[in-house]
Every structure is written in structure tokens, then in C-alpha cells.
Design a protein around this motif. Structure first.
Motif, short mmCIF file in Angstrom:
data_model
loop_
_atom_site.label_atom_id
_atom_site.label_comp_id
_atom_site.label_asym_id
_atom_site.label_seq_id
_atom_site.Cartn_x
_atom_site.Cartn_y
_atom_site.Cartn_z
N TYR A 113 70.54 96.14 -1.56
CA TYR A 113 71.65 96.87 -1.74
C TYR A 113 71.86 97.73 -2.98
CZ TYR A 113 72.52 94.22 2.83
OH TYR A 113 72.74 94.02 4.01
N ASN A 124 69.67 102.89 6.44
CA ASN A 124 71.60 102.82 5.99
C ASN A 124 71.77 101.40 5.46
OD1 ASN A 124 74.21 103.13 5.29
ND2 ASN A 124 74.23 103.97 7.22
N TRP A 125 72.08 101.33 4.24
CA TRP A 125 72.40 99.67 4.08
C TRP A 125 74.25 99.39 3.54
CZ3 TRP A 125 68.22 96.52 2.92
CH2 TRP A 125 66.99 97.85 2.97
N LYS A 126 74.12 100.47 3.87
CA LYS A 126 75.86 99.57 4.67
C LYS A 126 76.06 98.42 4.77
CE LYS A 126 78.97 104.04 4.11
NZ LYS A 126 79.46 104.63 4.47
N SER A 127 75.41 98.57 6.59
CA SER A 127 75.84 97.40 6.87
C SER A 127 73.98 96.30 6.94
CB SER A 127 75.29 97.75 8.61
OG SER A 127 74.27 98.20 8.66
N ASP A 130 72.41 95.00 10.79
CA ASP A 130 73.82 94.98 12.11
C ASP A 130 73.45 92.92 12.06
OD1 ASP A 130 75.14 96.88 11.47
OD2 ASP A 130 74.52 97.80 13.52
N SER A 189 71.23 90.44 -1.31
CA SER A 189 72.06 91.57 -1.42
C SER A 189 71.17 92.21 -3.06
CB SER A 189 72.79 90.52 -3.18
OG SER A 189 72.27 89.92 -3.99
N TYR A 242 71.15 101.12 -2.23
CA TYR A 242 72.10 101.93 -1.19
C TYR A 242 72.83 102.57 -2.77
CZ TYR A 242 76.84 102.90 0.74
OH TYR A 242 77.54 103.33 1.24
N SER A 243 72.65 101.34 -3.81
CA SER A 243 73.73 101.58 -4.57
C SER A 243 73.72 102.65 -5.81
CB SER A 243 74.31 100.77 -5.19
OG SER A 243 74.70 99.38 -4.80
N LYS A 249 71.29 93.84 6.94
CA LYS A 249 70.05 94.07 7.42
C LYS A 249 69.29 92.69 7.30
CE LYS A 249 70.69 98.38 7.64
NZ LYS A 249 71.52 98.13 8.17
N LYS A 275 71.75 105.41 -4.56
CA LYS A 275 72.24 106.48 -3.62
C LYS A 275 73.52 107.08 -3.76
CE LYS A 275 69.98 107.50 -0.31
NZ LYS A 275 69.02 106.93 1.71
N SER A 276 74.62 106.35 -4.16
CA SER A 276 75.53 106.44 -3.65
C SER A 276 76.34 106.84 -4.91
CB SER A 276 76.31 104.47 -4.25
OG SER A 276 76.32 104.63 -2.07
#
Length: 141
Positions: free
Chosen positions: A118, A88-91, A49, A115, A121-122, A93, A124-125
């Protein structure tokens, strides 16, 4: 003499084969000379964060510099009590880099991931969406 590490180059990229982030820098002593062919101890932390956020992932590396003070590591392959996939790469870092300086670790800098990580994270999504689709199809819908 206390040695300091000045980070000249930061190269970040994601590699799904290794599930890590490539990191490269040049180590200089406090007189401005490259720390050629020397073993250094690093600690890397991924903060959440903000620049002062709490550490979500911490690892350490012992690496030997080359003739020019250059070293390369893969964040995610060091000694750690967790794994890079737990971040958790949503927020936003931030990467905090520290080096052993005598008895203590010295903070060399903190910089924000922009970027590239991230995409982990993509991935994983995307895997989650594929799983949902397969579950949907297997239920005869």
C-alpha cells in the motif's frame, strides 16, 4: 511425477527503484524434498477485494531454484500484459500463486497483502498532492 510447490517463506517488500514486490519461497516436491536446482514456472495474480476476486494483474516467471529449493523473484518484473502500477491499491488485494504442474497450473495458495504494498499507493497519492500544490502555486494563488 507431478511436482507441487509448498510455500514456506513469503517475504514482501516494496522497492520504489524497481517498483516491485520481493517474493521468496522454497519449492518442495510431493515427497517433501527440496526441488534443488530445478527450473519451475510460476504464475502470480493480484486479486481484487477478496480471496475469490478477479485478477487485476497477472504475470509469469520461469526461475531456477538454488541448492536448497529457494527462489526469489520480484513481482512486477515478470512477463505480463500490464504493469504493476496499474493496480488500484485502494481496496484489499490478495496474491494468488500458481505453479506449472504438467499441462496445467496448480493453485498453491492465496494470501492477503497486508500493509507494505500500500505504500506504492501512498507514493502515487503523494505525487498527486505535490502536483496539485505546484499547479496552485503556478496559478499565482
Amino acid at each position: 511425477m507431478k511436482k507441487l510447490l509448498y510455500l514456506i517463506t513469503l517475504v514482501t517488500s516494496i522497492s520504489f527503484a524497481q517498483e516491485g514486490i520481493s517474493y521468496q519461497a522454497i519449492a518442495y516436491d510431493n515427497n517433501g524434498f527440496e526441488m534443488s536446482s530445478q527450473e519451475i514456472q510460476l504464475q502470480l495474480s493480484i486479486l481484487g477485494d477478496s480471496i475469490n476476486g478477479s485478477a487485476e494483474y497477472v504475470e509469469s516467471h520461469t526461475v531456477t531454484t538454488d541448492d536448497f529449493g529457494l527462489f526469489s523473484i520480484v513481482i512486477g518484473s515478470g512477463t505480463s500484459e500490464s504493469n504493476l502500477g496499474s493496480v488500484n491499491w485502494k481496496s484489499p488485494k490478495f496474491l494468488k500463486v500458481e505453479m506449472q504442474n504438467g499441462e496445467e497450473m496448480t493453485t498453491l495458495g492465496v494470501s492477503q497483502f497486508l500493509s507494505v504494498p500500500y505504500s506504492y499507493y501512498s507514493q502515487k497519492s503523494a505525487d498527486t498532492e505535490r502536483l496539485k500544490t505546484l499547479m496552485y502555486l503556478s496559478n499565482g494563488f
